[in-house]
Design a protein around this motif. Sequence first.
Motif, PDB file in Angstrom:
ATOM      1  N   ASP A 175       4.164   3.680   4.779  1.00 42.88           N
ATOM      2  CA  ASP A 175       4.176   2.593   3.808  1.00 42.88           C
ATOM      3  C   ASP A 175       5.416   2.614   2.918  1.00 42.88           C
ATOM      4  O   ASP A 175       5.783   1.586   2.348  1.00 42.88           O
ATOM      5  CB  ASP A 175       2.943   2.675   2.904  1.00 42.88           C
ATOM      6  N   PHE A 228       0.853  -1.183   0.000  1.00 49.39           N
ATOM      7  CA  PHE A 228       0.000   0.000   0.000  1.00 49.39           C
ATOM      8  C   PHE A 228       0.891   1.235   0.000  1.00 49.39           C
ATOM      9  O   PHE A 228       2.061   1.166   0.372  1.00 49.39           O
ATOM     10  CB  PHE A 228      -0.906   0.033   1.234  1.00 49.39           C
ATOM     11  N   CYS A 229       0.338   2.349  -0.386  1.00 40.67           N
ATOM     12  CA  CYS A 229       1.097   3.601  -0.293  1.00 40.67           C
ATOM     13  C   CYS A 229       0.150   4.725   0.117  1.00 40.67           C
ATOM     14  O   CYS A 229      -0.262   5.552  -0.693  1.00 40.67           O
ATOM     15  CB  CYS A 229       1.786   3.921  -1.621  1.00 40.67           C
ATOM     16  N   ARG A 230      -0.159   4.737   1.411  1.00 39.10           N
ATOM     17  CA  ARG A 230      -1.047   5.767   1.950  1.00 39.10           C
ATOM     18  C   ARG A 230      -0.278   6.865   2.649  1.00 39.10           C
ATOM     19  O   ARG A 230      -0.743   7.991   2.758  1.00 39.10           O
ATOM     20  CB  ARG A 230      -2.028   5.112   2.923  1.00 39.10           C
ATOM     21  N   HIS A 231       0.926   6.516   3.148  1.00 40.79           N
ATOM     22  CA  HIS A 231       1.756   7.488   3.854  1.00 40.79           C
ATOM     23  C   HIS A 231       3.203   7.322   3.401  1.00 40.79           C
ATOM     24  O   HIS A 231       3.765   6.230   3.468  1.00 40.79           O
ATOM     25  CB  HIS A 231       1.661   7.279   5.366  1.00 40.79           C
ATOM     26  N   ALA A 254      -1.484   9.682  -1.547  1.00 42.04           N
ATOM     27  CA  ALA A 254      -0.847   9.473  -0.247  1.00 42.04           C
ATOM     28  C   ALA A 254      -0.552  10.792   0.459  1.00 42.04           C
ATOM     29  O   ALA A 254      -0.449  11.853  -0.165  1.00 42.04           O
ATOM     30  CB  ALA A 254       0.454   8.682  -0.419  1.00 42.04           C
ATOM     31  N   THR A 255      -0.398  10.697   1.760  1.00 41.79           N
ATOM     32  CA  THR A 255       0.033  11.832   2.571  1.00 41.79           C
ATOM     33  C   THR A 255       1.551  11.858   2.630  1.00 41.79           C
ATOM     34  O   THR A 255       2.191  10.818   2.816  1.00 41.79           O
ATOM     35  CB  THR A 255      -0.530  11.727   4.002  1.00 41.79           C
TER      36      THR A 255
END
Length: 301
Positions: free
Chosen positions: A261, A150-153, A180-181
């Motif tokens: 992530d 995943f790449c949320r952060h 993402a953030t």
Amino acid sequence: MFNHILVPIDGSLMAEAALPAAAFWAEKFKARVTLMHVIEKNAPDAVHGQAHLKHPQDAERYLKELAKRAFPKRTQIECHVHTNETDDVAGCIVEHADELSHDLVIMCSHGRGAALHLFMGSIAQSVIARGSQPVLITHPDQEGKPPAFFCRHILVPMDNDPEHAEALPISKELARRAGATLHLAAVVEQLASLSGDKAVARRLLPGTTSRLLELARQEAEHYFEELEKGLLAEGFQASAHVFRGDPASVIVEAAAVASIDLIVLGTHGRTGMAAFWSGSVTNRIVSLSRIPLLLVPVGKS
């Protein structure tokens, strides 16, 4: 930005830990993927507990099966088997840069310590040293299997080297594609954590060194405040933080707390390789953390 992703695969389940990240970014960038296997001279019968792919036909079948199993049908996949046996697998992969024209390499690190052979060996080192392609390092899960990606952060550690800021544009594009953030982090060392040449200054001029570190903290906070404002103005979800302590340890801890992530780090490649492979912050982060790490060559212009 990323149009062609190269994934070197040795045939082991552990090496397949690179595939979820490759599938994720191939979809986000609409990139094509090349799965590559190099026939190794005098190869052992097994690699990481599984049969070693010694014959080109076996390797070709394996890569094609992997392409169907690990990627959506809409992803453009190519399979490349280097059939001439070689005892320099790393060099062979690097030599294919011009032929395959990839702009991102994704590979797996097989573990920590002595098991970091793939990362600490010459494959990643040679790719980074050439300064042409970023390298994304992933890890298998606790059972040695490919983990979900995943790449949320995204965490972007930065310091007082302006060239390391060259990793920020890539980080921004990754954040745009993934939604993402972005989290920016700087770590200003404390007096007690200084080492090497800095430790000499600590012993000889503790008061002066302490004041300089405090000034560095203030400057970093001002710089990061402006960076955060700029990112927010561009529409990013972003945060910026300045920490104190040992840089590698603090970054790893901050990444864990923020559920990061992906960590994106700039590296000087050839000019900074001696420090990079002998215990630099980047190397220590890899040793301490199992979070995927994107190494971006900087300072090459």
